[in-house]
Design an enzyme around this catalytic site. Structure first.
Site, PDB file in Angstrom:
ATOM      1  N   LYS A  43       0.868  -1.184   0.000  1.00 23.26           N
ATOM      2  CA  LYS A  43       0.000   0.000   0.000  1.00 23.26           C
ATOM      3  C   LYS A  43       0.900   1.227   0.000  1.00 23.26           C
ATOM      4  O   LYS A  43       1.162   1.854   1.048  1.00 23.26           O
ATOM      5  CB  LYS A  43      -0.906   0.025   1.239  1.00 23.26           C
ATOM      6  CG  LYS A  43      -1.868  -1.184   1.343  1.00 23.26           C
ATOM      7  CD  LYS A  43      -1.318  -2.249   2.227  1.00 23.26           C
ATOM      8  CE  LYS A  43      -2.327  -3.304   2.619  1.00 23.26           C
ATOM      9  NZ  LYS A  43      -3.131  -3.912   1.605  1.00 23.26           N
ATOM     10  N   ASP A  58       6.844  11.804  -7.642  1.00 24.04           N
ATOM     11  CA  ASP A  58       7.982  12.544  -8.196  1.00 24.04           C
ATOM     12  C   ASP A  58       9.331  12.083  -7.655  1.00 24.04           C
ATOM     13  O   ASP A  58      10.293  12.870  -7.615  1.00 24.04           O
ATOM     14  CB  ASP A  58       7.819  14.051  -7.930  1.00 24.04           C
ATOM     15  CG  ASP A  58       6.628  14.644  -8.650  1.00 24.04           C
ATOM     16  OD1 ASP A  58       6.238  14.089  -9.693  1.00 24.04           O
ATOM     17  OD2 ASP A  58       6.069  15.641  -8.155  1.00 24.04           O
TER      18      ASP A  58
END
Length: 1104
Positions: A908, A913
């Site tokens: 999970k 970025d």
């Protein structure tokens, strides 16, 4: 008047005896009134050192003297502000002269009572020696001289331990002198009196003095934070407290039974994060604790935030009360005076807002925990990919534990081996590890989810019974009680291990069967060495009905593959670890009050405020504060390295990069990382100063373009394979090519959770994980990478699915499209839900229901993201977002057929970025994200340490933690070797995204389809075609798995018009890694929702 003094001499039994002597009359006016009854032995508590609060003498200073009326010159009405310091603790007392006199009289009374008791003992002993008493004591002849007390003249030491009444007299009547005011004279008089009893350690530790100084056994425990307010209060909600006297009564009229109202006197201790109630200051056992939590932002009347504490008006004007409200609890307390009630209210409300915790108000993203790492507070994190790496680290942490272990899980298997091969590591079984530590005195607290037995087969009753049989130091609670709470549909889903409040582990891995795995994701283990018994686990084929015979196989290993398990876990140090521990404490106490309120063997727990360097790491009283004095913090840490024993180092303490020489390798022959110790302890200092230093409420996402790239050289380069030696505390692991263990890095992070009233007893529903997902997606600049067990979300206006992760993704992609910028979203999911039953089986409605909700989210219907993106963008939507799964293959026995199984994606995580990571236990669905349903825990991690990378063909300053994790995951999924990792530095460029990632997934998918025709696939659109395909392969092979995972002996094909036969294993050699495309067209012509005669139809919320 002659003064009296008690002098101690040696007794026949080796103990002191006391007798009364008279001193010479004094000509001094003050000394003439002195009656010195007290010596230090009266306050020694029978020599029991454990009852002492003070280990050394405190220092007191009178800082201010005031009087209510400038015209009133009565010394008895003067008020004193006394500043005290003990070790690193400072606090102030506001006392009146009358309270000092009460203290003095109490000390005299105590001395008198002690003298009477001593005289009684002497008389009793004398009678026994004469043969008159009940027990005749015959003394040896050479002891005859000990029968009577020998008077000794008082010496200077005994005199110095006195508290003469002459010392208290100036407080009542300040002496005339050169002072210019009564206040000055009173200040000197009070200082002189305090110096008398603060100069003796035994007297300072008396009950009377400790109450006067407002101290207790909890006052000076550094782990609970600074000393705040303490005093006696009255409570009614506690069960009867056994006492030796009747001081628990609220008034002296108990002789007439007027006050039979169950009010009892207790000692209240206020700390920054909680209010604790003790029986008395010398008792460290908790009677009750109120852990401060987030309160509503408004009282509903527009009058501001709801307070933690507020005054309560009593019917009787002579009674004074206040109440403390936190979560679903409201405790009423009484004090003797109205002013004391007001003082408590102010102190409690101030403690709830005290930075940096400020437990009363929500922090960024609505979290109960503040952002950490904004200063050099020791916040650090480390990632682990797959079970082997995480379980090894957890085992090491447990082995090095010294005081306490907290474990919380959705499912816990005591027979789980944390190291493999299991035959060689019997001591690494979870129950064996816990038993060894429990025998050493480590206190172990385990929270289990109490499942609905008809719906789940995890058998928490067996786990609890097995764990409780380990040792008396192991305590276990199961929660919730379904009938009493009315909670049947929701679960406790956190996966937490906390050791000594120093290190914690959170993420997707439960300590249970089926979770241990390596980066190879083997499908078989015939003649078991890695997965014993029911740990050879495939819930798609069969879920065991009983877990009691754990070493007995559930599946035939020669016919059925195990289901490989992919997961991500992380370790946290410093303040984030204590935030996770605070969550555990809150949940434990909530479960204790509901399940075992009167069970003495199940204690209440207290959250720790700051990290204390334990005795095995240096000085026992050293501590590191969270956010204050950061410079001193680093110096203090460094000072410990020379004082430590290297054999007692806890797990994974971060070290400098140029630390000791260690060679710890990942040996595939035994699947274990072997740890070599002997490194001196020093914290790993951040290479980059915090970008946010002013306020913790600012955003985490920083403008990395503001940084000078030349300052941060790349630590991962194309000519050096990823996974070479990384330092992470006492682990200095030489990793294999895939890099299952990340470096331990300094970071900024924030603990997040999903909780509500039923799960944690909070007054507010917290959905900070949900809010963080949406916020980070909105702020992403170039790239979002998601791995999750489920992907069920809704767009704006969706009245069924309430979480808005999908809406955030949709808006962010549209913004990138409108701005004509490259933006990628990659989502990796399980190919099929991990529940038992074939997709077309009559008992597999759960499988089909989850498939329905996921396809509804991804690509089918008006509420799906791809449907809406195609309407706006067209086919170019595939350039912005794509979906994938994982698959593995192998042979079950040597010479046997090739078999395949999905690699179950249970991680999970979200990476933004290559700078920010969100990891935890929460799935992307309403169950996990709304807060009112399943309870979850997670952490947002942003790097401080920057490494050079590339993004969109341009130089990019990535985070060491985030980039390393993504490269590790992608290397595993794509089957890349160390020298090839540089090809995937840039996740956005077409050369990576299309030519490597998408191309590998497409190729692997085609090969698996050719060899196995496995389910699910894009060629099967209906139940009819599914049944036809399954029947065809079963007839052809004779035996196959539930998802068609067995290959034929030869693959038939056509080449130049001729039939060819190919070995499936040769064809599978072309598979790289485990990445495959997610089958978006699978069962596209079917309505997968449950029908009215299926139980799933009536509990639709359970599945989304």
């Amino acid at each position: 008047m002659a003064s009296e003094r008690l002098i101690g001499v040696g007794g026949g039994d080796g103990g002191p005896r006391y007798f009364q002597v008279e001193s010479e009359p004094s000509t001094s006016a003050t000394s003439a009134t002195a009656a010195n009854h007290t010596v230090s032995s009266f306050f020694s508590f029978n020599g029991a050192e454990s009852t002492r609060i003070f280990e050394e003498l405190p220092v007191a200073t009178i800082v201010h003297v005031s009087r209510p009326d400038a015209g009133d010159i009565s010394p008895m009405l003067l008020s004193y502000v006394i500043e005290l310091q003990y070790k690193e603790f400072k606090w102030q007392l506001h006392k009146k002269a009358a309270q000092v006199l009460y203290l003095h009289f109490a000390l005299k009374k105590r001395a008198f009572i002690e003298e009477i008791n001593e005289k009684q003992e002497q008389v009793k002993e004398w009678l026994q020696n004469l043969g008159i008493g009940d027990h005749v004591h015959v003394l040896p002849e050479d002891d005859d001289g000990e029968d009577e007390s020998v008077p000794f003249q008082p010496d200077d030491s005994a005199k110095s331990r006195d508290i003469p009444s002459s010392a208290a007299l100036p407080v009542i009547r300040p002496a005339l002198g050169r002072q210019h005011s009564i206040s000055d004279r009173a200040k000197v008089a009070m200082q002189g009196y305090l110096n008398h009893f603060l100069g003796n350690l035994d007297i300072v530790n008396s009950k009377e003095v400790c109450r006067f100084l407002e101290v207790s056994k909890l006052s000076f425990s550094p782990e609970y934070g600074p000393k705040l307010k303490e005093d006696y209060v009255m409570v009614k909600h506690l069960p009867k407290i056994p006492r030796d006297d009747d001081h628990g009564k609220c008034c002296s009229c108990h002789l007439f039974s007027w006050c039979n109202d169950n009010w009892q006197k207790v000692w209240a201790v206020l700390k920054p994060g909680f209010l604790a109630l003790l029986a008395d200051p010398f008792d460290s056992k908790l009677l009750d604790i109120i852990v401060f939590d987030v309160l509503p932002g408004s009282d509903g009347n527009g009058e501001g935030r709801v307070p933690l504490a507020e005054e309560v008006k009593e019917r009787n004007p002579l009674r004074h009360a206040f109440k403390v409200t936190c979560g679903n609890r409201s405790i009423r307390l009484r004090t003797k005076t109205n002013s004391k009630s007001k003082d408590w209210v102010v102190a409690i409300n101030d403690a709830g807002l005290r930075p940096p915790e400020g437990s009363r108000h929500p922090h960024r993203f609505g979290s109960f925990a503040p952002p950490r790492g904004l200063t050099d507070d020791g916040s650090q994190a480390q990632w682990f990919v797959d079970g082997q790496a995480a379980f090894e680290a957890i085992a090491l942490a447990i082995e090095n534990s010294k005081s306490e272990i907290f474990i919380c899980g959705w499912w816990i298997c005591p027979e789980l081996y944390l190291r493999r091969p299991f035959q060689e590591h019997a001591s690494a079984r979870l129950d064996a590890l816990l038993e060894a530590k429990a025998r050493e005195g480590v206190q172990i607290y385990i929270l289990l989810y109490k499942e609905v037995a008809l719906a789940l087969k995890i058998n928490s009753v067996y786990s609890k019974r097995k764990l409780l049989s380990i040792h008396e130091n192991v305590r276990v609670l199961r929660f919730p009680d379904h009938f009493s709470t009315g909670v049947y549909l929701w679960s406790h889903h956190e996966k937490i291990v906390i050791v000594d409040h120093q290190i914690c582990f959170i993420g997707g891995l439960d300590l249970c069967f089926g979770r241990y795995d390596t980066c190879e994701h083997q499908v078989g283990d015939h003649a078991p060495t890695i997965w014993p018994g029911k740990d050879y686990y495939n819930p798609r084929e069969s879920e065991p009905n009983s877990w009691e015979e754990t070493m007995k196989d559930e599946l035939d290993r020669t016919k059925y593959p195990r289901m490989p398990w992919h997961d991500v876990h992380c370790a946290l140090w410093g303040p984030p670890c204590r935030d996770v521990a605070r969550h555990f404490v809150q949940r434990w106490n909530h479960a204790k009050r509901n399940k075992a309120p009167n069970e003495q063997g199940i204690p209440l727990l207290m959250p720790q405020q700051r990290m204390v360097i334990p005795h095995y790491m240096g000085r026992s009283n050293g501590e590191v504060e969270d956010n204050n004095h950061s410079e001193n913090h680093m110096n203090r840490q460094d000072s410990f390295s020379s004082r430590m024993s290297s054999q007692d180092l806890p797990l994974l303490l971060p070290q400098e990069a140029d630390g000791g020489e260690l060679d710890t390798t990942l040996d595939h022959s035994d699947q274990r990382m072997k740890i070599m110790r002997g490194v001196s302890f020093s914290f790993h200092k951040s290479k980059v100063e915090p970008l946010i230093s002013d306020t913790p409420m600012k955003g985490f996402v920083d403008d990395f373009d503001m940084l000078d790239g030349s300052l941060y050289p790349a630590t991962i380069s194309s000519d050096k394979k990823f996974g070479d030696t990384h330092e992470h505390g006492t682990l200095n692991v030489t990793l294999d090519e895939t890099g299952q263990v990340g470096p331990c890095v300094s970071c900024r992070c924030q603990v997040l959770r999903s909780v509500s009233q039923w799960s944690a007893g909070t007054s507010q529903t917290e959905e900070s994980i949900h809010i963080t997902y949406c916020s980070l997606i909105e702020r992403a600049e170039h790239f979002i990478y998601i791995e999750n067990q489920f992907f069920i979300s809704g767009l704006s206006g969706d009245e069924i699915i309430r979480n808005r992760v999908l809406e955030a993704l949709y808006r962010r992609i549209l913004r990138a499209y409108n701005d004509k910028k490259c933006f990628r979203v990659i989502i990796v999911l399980p190919l099929l839900p991990g529940f038992q039953g074939g997709v077309d089986d009559s008992g597999a409605a759960s499988v089909r229901t989850i498939m329905h909700w996921q396809y509804r989210t991804i690509c089918r219907g008006q509420n799906s993201i791809l449907h809406n993106l195609y309407d706006v963008i067209g086919p170019k939507a595939d350039d912005y977002i794509s979906f994938y799964g994982l698959r593995a293959h192998g042979q079950l026995v040597e010479g046997g057929p090739a078999v395949s199984s999905q690699v179950y994606v249970h991680s999970k995580i979200m990476i933004i970025d290559d700078c920010i990571v969100l990891v935890g236990s929460a799935n992307i669905n309403d169950r996990s994200l709304l807060g009112s349903r399943d309870s979850e825990i997670g952490v947002l991690i942003e790097d401080k340490e920057i490494v050079a990378s590339r993004m969109g063909g341009r130089p990019w300053k990535a985070g060491k933690f985030a980039l390393g994790l993504r490269l590790s995951l992608w290397s595993e999924h794509l089957g890349l070797r160390g020298g090839e990792v540089s090809q995937i530095y840039d996740p956005v460029a077409d050369a990576t995204y299309k030519d490597i990632w998408m191309a590998t997934a497409k190729t692997n998918t085609m090969i698996y389809q050719d060899v196995f025709a496995c389910i699910p696939n894009d060629l099967i659109h209906s139940r009819a075609s599914l049944r036809q395909n399954v029947a065809k392969w079963k007839e052809k092979l004779g035996h196959t798995t539930i998802d068609l995972g067995v290959a034929p002996t030869k693959l038939e094909g056509y080449q130049n018009g001729d039939v060819t036969n190919t070995d499936p294993l040769e064809r599978l050699l072309s598979v790289k890694g485990h990445l495959v495309s997610f089958p978006l067209d699978f069962m596209s012509q079917e309505d997968l929702r449950p029908v009215f005669n299926e139980s799933e139809y009536y509990a639709a919320q359970v599945f989304h």
